[in-house]
Design an enzyme around this catalytic site. Structure first.
Site, PDB file in Angstrom:
ATOM      1  N   SER A   1       0.833  -1.196   0.000  1.00 32.62           N
ATOM      2  CA  SER A   1       0.000   0.000   0.000  1.00 32.62           C
ATOM      3  C   SER A   1       0.866   1.244   0.000  1.00 32.62           C
ATOM      4  CB  SER A   1      -0.862  -0.031   1.258  1.00 32.62           C
ATOM      5  OG  SER A   1      -1.461   1.213   1.479  1.00 32.62           O
TER       6      SER A   1
ATOM      7  N   TYR B   1      -2.161  -1.040  10.945  1.00 34.36           N
ATOM      8  CA  TYR B   1      -2.385  -1.596   9.603  1.00 34.36           C
ATOM      9  C   TYR B   1      -1.215  -1.259   8.680  1.00 34.36           C
ATOM     10  CZ  TYR B   1      -3.899  -1.721   4.759  1.00 34.36           C
ATOM     11  OH  TYR B   1      -3.935  -1.943   3.399  1.00 34.36           O
TER      12      TYR B   1
ATOM     13  N   LYS C   1       1.845  -3.725   6.646  1.00 31.68           N
ATOM     14  CA  LYS C   1       2.272  -3.720   5.231  1.00 31.68           C
ATOM     15  C   LYS C   1       3.769  -3.443   5.155  1.00 31.68           C
ATOM     16  CE  LYS C   1      -1.650  -4.662   3.423  1.00 31.68           C
ATOM     17  NZ  LYS C   1      -1.859  -6.018   2.878  1.00 31.68           N
TER      18      LYS C   1
HETATM   19  P1  NAD Z   1     -11.104  -6.996   1.359  1.00 27.98           P
HETATM   20  O1  NAD Z   1     -11.315  -6.975   2.831  1.00 27.98           O
HETATM   21  O2  NAD Z   1     -12.292  -6.824   0.486  1.00 27.98           O
HETATM   22  O3  NAD Z   1     -10.374  -8.366   0.934  1.00 27.98           O
HETATM   23  C1  NAD Z   1      -9.482  -9.053   1.796  1.00 27.98           C
HETATM   24  C2  NAD Z   1      -9.978 -10.486   1.898  1.00 27.98           C
HETATM   25  O4  NAD Z   1      -9.100 -11.223   2.758  1.00 27.98           O
HETATM   26  C3  NAD Z   1     -11.384 -10.598   2.495  1.00 27.98           C
HETATM   27  O5  NAD Z   1     -12.186 -11.379   1.618  1.00 27.98           O
HETATM   28  C4  NAD Z   1     -11.174 -11.311   3.837  1.00 27.98           C
HETATM   29  O6  NAD Z   1     -12.247 -12.146   4.149  1.00 27.98           O
HETATM   30  C5  NAD Z   1      -9.893 -12.074   3.570  1.00 27.98           C
HETATM   31  N1  NAD Z   1      -9.067 -12.388   4.748  1.00 27.98           N
HETATM   32  C6  NAD Z   1      -8.627 -11.557   5.734  1.00 27.98           C
HETATM   33  N2  NAD Z   1      -7.859 -12.233   6.594  1.00 27.98           N
HETATM   34  C7  NAD Z   1      -7.791 -13.521   6.146  1.00 27.98           C
HETATM   35  C8  NAD Z   1      -7.139 -14.706   6.606  1.00 27.98           C
HETATM   36  N3  NAD Z   1      -6.412 -14.710   7.719  1.00 27.98           N
HETATM   37  N4  NAD Z   1      -7.290 -15.836   5.877  1.00 27.98           N
HETATM   38  C9  NAD Z   1      -8.042 -15.864   4.759  1.00 27.98           C
HETATM   39  N5  NAD Z   1      -8.681 -14.771   4.290  1.00 27.98           N
HETATM   40  C10 NAD Z   1      -8.552 -13.625   4.968  1.00 27.98           C
HETATM   41  O7  NAD Z   1      -9.996  -5.916   0.999  1.00 27.98           O
HETATM   42  P2  NAD Z   1      -9.459  -5.390  -0.405  1.00 27.98           P
HETATM   43  O8  NAD Z   1      -9.794  -3.953  -0.511  1.00 27.98           O
HETATM   44  O9  NAD Z   1      -9.870  -6.326  -1.482  1.00 27.98           O
HETATM   45  O10 NAD Z   1      -7.896  -5.477  -0.137  1.00 27.98           O
HETATM   46  C11 NAD Z   1      -7.112  -6.575  -0.566  1.00 27.98           C
HETATM   47  C12 NAD Z   1      -5.686  -6.377  -0.101  1.00 27.98           C
HETATM   48  O11 NAD Z   1      -5.179  -5.149  -0.632  1.00 27.98           O
HETATM   49  C13 NAD Z   1      -5.527  -6.252   1.419  1.00 27.98           C
HETATM   50  O12 NAD Z   1      -4.326  -6.892   1.800  1.00 27.98           O
HETATM   51  C14 NAD Z   1      -5.438  -4.773   1.636  1.00 27.98           C
HETATM   52  O13 NAD Z   1      -4.740  -4.452   2.809  1.00 27.98           O
HETATM   53  C15 NAD Z   1      -4.678  -4.335   0.393  1.00 27.98           C
HETATM   54  N6  NAD Z   1      -4.887  -2.908   0.062  1.00 27.98           N
HETATM   55  C16 NAD Z   1      -6.156  -2.434  -0.096  1.00 27.98           C
HETATM   56  C17 NAD Z   1      -6.359  -1.078  -0.369  1.00 27.98           C
HETATM   57  C18 NAD Z   1      -7.759  -0.535  -0.508  1.00 27.98           C
HETATM   58  O14 NAD Z   1      -7.913   0.682  -0.389  1.00 27.98           O
HETATM   59  N7  NAD Z   1      -8.786  -1.348  -0.767  1.00 27.98           N
HETATM   60  C19 NAD Z   1      -5.266  -0.219  -0.512  1.00 27.98           C
HETATM   61  C20 NAD Z   1      -3.988  -0.733  -0.365  1.00 27.98           C
HETATM   62  C21 NAD Z   1      -3.808  -2.100  -0.088  1.00 27.98           C
HETATM   63  N1  UFG Z   2     -12.369  11.550   3.295  1.00 28.20           N
HETATM   64  C1  UFG Z   2     -13.368  12.430   3.677  1.00 28.20           C
HETATM   65  N2  UFG Z   2     -14.492  11.927   4.241  1.00 28.20           N
HETATM   66  C2  UFG Z   2     -14.694  10.595   4.446  1.00 28.20           C
HETATM   67  C3  UFG Z   2     -13.673   9.694   4.054  1.00 28.20           C
HETATM   68  C4  UFG Z   2     -12.527  10.216   3.500  1.00 28.20           C
HETATM   69  O1  UFG Z   2     -13.214  13.643   3.508  1.00 28.20           O
HETATM   70  O2  UFG Z   2     -15.745  10.209   4.976  1.00 28.20           O
HETATM   71  C5  UFG Z   2     -11.158  12.084   2.658  1.00 28.20           C
HETATM   72  C6  UFG Z   2      -9.876  11.790   3.428  1.00 28.20           C
HETATM   73  O3  UFG Z   2      -9.632  12.787   4.396  1.00 28.20           O
HETATM   74  C7  UFG Z   2      -8.851  11.763   2.295  1.00 28.20           C
HETATM   75  C8  UFG Z   2      -9.638  11.210   1.110  1.00 28.20           C
HETATM   76  O4  UFG Z   2     -11.010  11.423   1.429  1.00 28.20           O
HETATM   77  O5  UFG Z   2      -8.439  13.072   1.985  1.00 28.20           O
HETATM   78  C9  UFG Z   2      -9.412   9.724   0.881  1.00 28.20           C
HETATM   79  O6  UFG Z   2      -9.641   9.006   2.081  1.00 28.20           O
HETATM   80  P1  UFG Z   2      -9.760   7.407   2.114  1.00 28.20           P
HETATM   81  O7  UFG Z   2     -10.027   7.016   3.521  1.00 28.20           O
HETATM   82  O8  UFG Z   2     -10.699   6.934   1.071  1.00 28.20           O
HETATM   83  O9  UFG Z   2      -8.302   6.939   1.638  1.00 28.20           O
HETATM   84  P2  UFG Z   2      -6.863   7.192   2.272  1.00 28.20           P
HETATM   85  O10 UFG Z   2      -6.025   7.816   1.215  1.00 28.20           O
HETATM   86  O11 UFG Z   2      -6.942   7.861   3.570  1.00 28.20           O
HETATM   87  O12 UFG Z   2      -6.367   5.691   2.567  1.00 28.20           O
HETATM   88  C10 UFG Z   2      -6.609   4.609   1.649  1.00 28.20           C
HETATM   89  C11 UFG Z   2      -6.753   3.311   2.436  1.00 28.20           C
HETATM   90  C12 UFG Z   2      -5.456   2.932   3.063  1.00 28.20           C
HETATM   91  C13 UFG Z   2      -4.402   2.870   2.019  1.00 28.20           C
HETATM   92  C14 UFG Z   2      -4.302   4.175   1.280  1.00 28.20           C
HETATM   93  C15 UFG Z   2      -3.338   3.996   0.151  1.00 28.20           C
HETATM   94  O13 UFG Z   2      -7.735   3.434   3.440  1.00 28.20           O
HETATM   95  O14 UFG Z   2      -5.566   1.647   3.626  1.00 28.20           O
HETATM   96  O15 UFG Z   2      -5.571   4.528   0.734  1.00 28.20           O
HETATM   97  O16 UFG Z   2      -2.977   5.230  -0.355  1.00 28.20           O
HETATM   98  F1  UFG Z   2      -3.217   2.592   2.594  1.00 28.20           F
END
Ligand code: NAD
Ligand code: UFG
Length: 337
Positions: free
Chosen positions: A123, A148, A152
């Protein structure tokens, strides 16, 4: 066959679709802690085939070994993990334990089965807050503001160390920026449990009438309209980057890091306006205080991914919002009914 851990989740389901459409056989392992098995039926509706599924916790070494015994796995994409930033502050032990144990157990089981190729969901949160923009892969990391983010960061250290110890390993660390949008079919998308933590799912729940208004977290940042700027990337673009990363891992050894973003920054109000346009609905908002730990501006440098991975994001903000809205309006309660 590619093993997709966390394959029932938001990004995982989209990756399954792209992998299957690129001709890969897919096996999903997920404990469904943050997803529904129904999402895989939807993958089947899109691709014509349901991925093989094991309801298994990646931290359960015995069960994961059995999956590897039964399947001919050539590479792994590791999405499984807990991802809610705020919750990780409340429940640090659960986050460290789940996310890091999953990394350890997966690596042990891969080693026992001679599987050498891995793509890991990292991330942009691993970058330190004091970098110049755009962030590139050699920008400073660390100083994470929540458990969190540290999971990562530590995951990356573990995978780098493993590649030093075993030169036959091939590990691709993908640092995602802000994934949004949904598959164009409207059949799969993000289905957050409870109150959404992230901007886009919150905005779409306001548009559909589930929530009254959005709170904008601060409008006094040093950005063009004062609200936070992020690099939003369509989840289908992100999923396609995984297919490229799987191919890259099959052809290169060692550990390589890539940012996966668009290189463009959009503000909170840009997103609100784009969503209103795509949905035809009003998204009322109020301005509240800044959220702790937020930066003013975050966006990706995308050169390395373009040159070495061949990845360039295709979809613009309008498309991200249109696809999110299609998913939201076709499935107002997510996968539940
Ligand atoms: P998500 O929660 O939809 O998907 C993660 C999946 O992992 C879920 O289906 C959950 O049930 C499963 N899971 C969690 N722990 C587990 C375990 N111990 N064993 C088996 N399954 C398990 O999230 P996502 O948005 O699809 O994110 C996928 C990956 O990408 C995550 O590692 C997340 O941290 C990373 N990531 C997501 C974002 C984002 O904004 N969505 C940004 C950066 C990184
Ligand atoms: N924001 C609002 N109101 C809300 C939610 C968010 O104003 O209700 C704003 C935040 O302050 C930020 C922007 O919208 O300026 C984006 O916020 P998000 O929470 O959607 O995303 P972030 O960039 O804070 O973080 C996300 C994931 C993290 C990941 C990161 C990667 O939550 O897990 O992107 O860049 F690591």
């Amino acid at each position: 066959m590619i093993l997709v851990t966390g394959g029932a989740g938001f990004i995982g389901t989209h990756a399954c679709v792209e992998l299957m459409q690129a001709g890969y056989e897919v096996v999903v392992v997920d404990n469904l802690v943050n997803s529904h098995e129904k999402s895989l039926d939807r993958v089947a509706m899109i691709t014509g085939k349901r991925p093989l599924f094991f309801k298994v916790d990646v931290c359960d070494e015995k069960a994961l070994n059995q999956v590897f015994d039964q399947c001919d796995i050539e590479g792994v994409i590791h999405f499984a993990g807990l991802k809610a930033v705020g919750e990780s502050v409340q429940k640090p032990l659960e986050y460290y334990q789940n996310n890091l144990d999953a990394d350890f157990v997966l690596c042990k089981v891969m080693k026992a089965h001679g599987v050498k190729n891995l793509v890991f969901s990292s991330s942009a949160t691993v970058y330190s807050g004091d970098n110049e923009m755009p962030l590139n892969e050699s920008s400073k990391t660390g100083n994470c503001t929540n458990p969190y983010g540290w999971t990562k960061y530590m995951g990356e250290q573990i995978f780098k160390g493993l590649c030093v110890a075993d030169p036959e390993l091939s590990i691709v660390l993908l640092r995602y920026f802000n994934p949004v949008g949904a598959h164009e079919s409207g059949l799969i998308g993000e289905d957050p449990q409870g109150i959404p933590n992230n901007l886009m799912p919150y905005v779409s729940q306001v548009a559909i009438g589930k929530r009254d208004h959005l709170t904008v977290f601060g409008d006094d940042y040093d950005t063009p309209d004062g609200t936070g700027v992020r690099d939003y990337i369509h989840v289908v673009d992100l999923a396609k980057a995984h297919v490229l990363a799987v191919r890259y891992a099959a052809e290169h050894k060692g550990c390589e890091i890539f940012n996966i973003g668009t290189g463009n920054g959009s503000s909170v109000l840009d997103m609100v306006h784009a969503f209103e346009k795509a949905s035809g609905k009003k998204v009322p908002y109020v301005v509240g205080p800044r959220r702790a730990g937020d930066l003013a501006t975050v966006y990706a440098g995308t050169e390395k991914a373009r040159k070495e991975l061949g990845f360039v994001a295709q979809y613009d903000l309008e498309r991200m919002c249109a696809d999110s809205w299609r998913w939201q309006s076709m499935n107002p309660n997510g996968f539940e009914n």
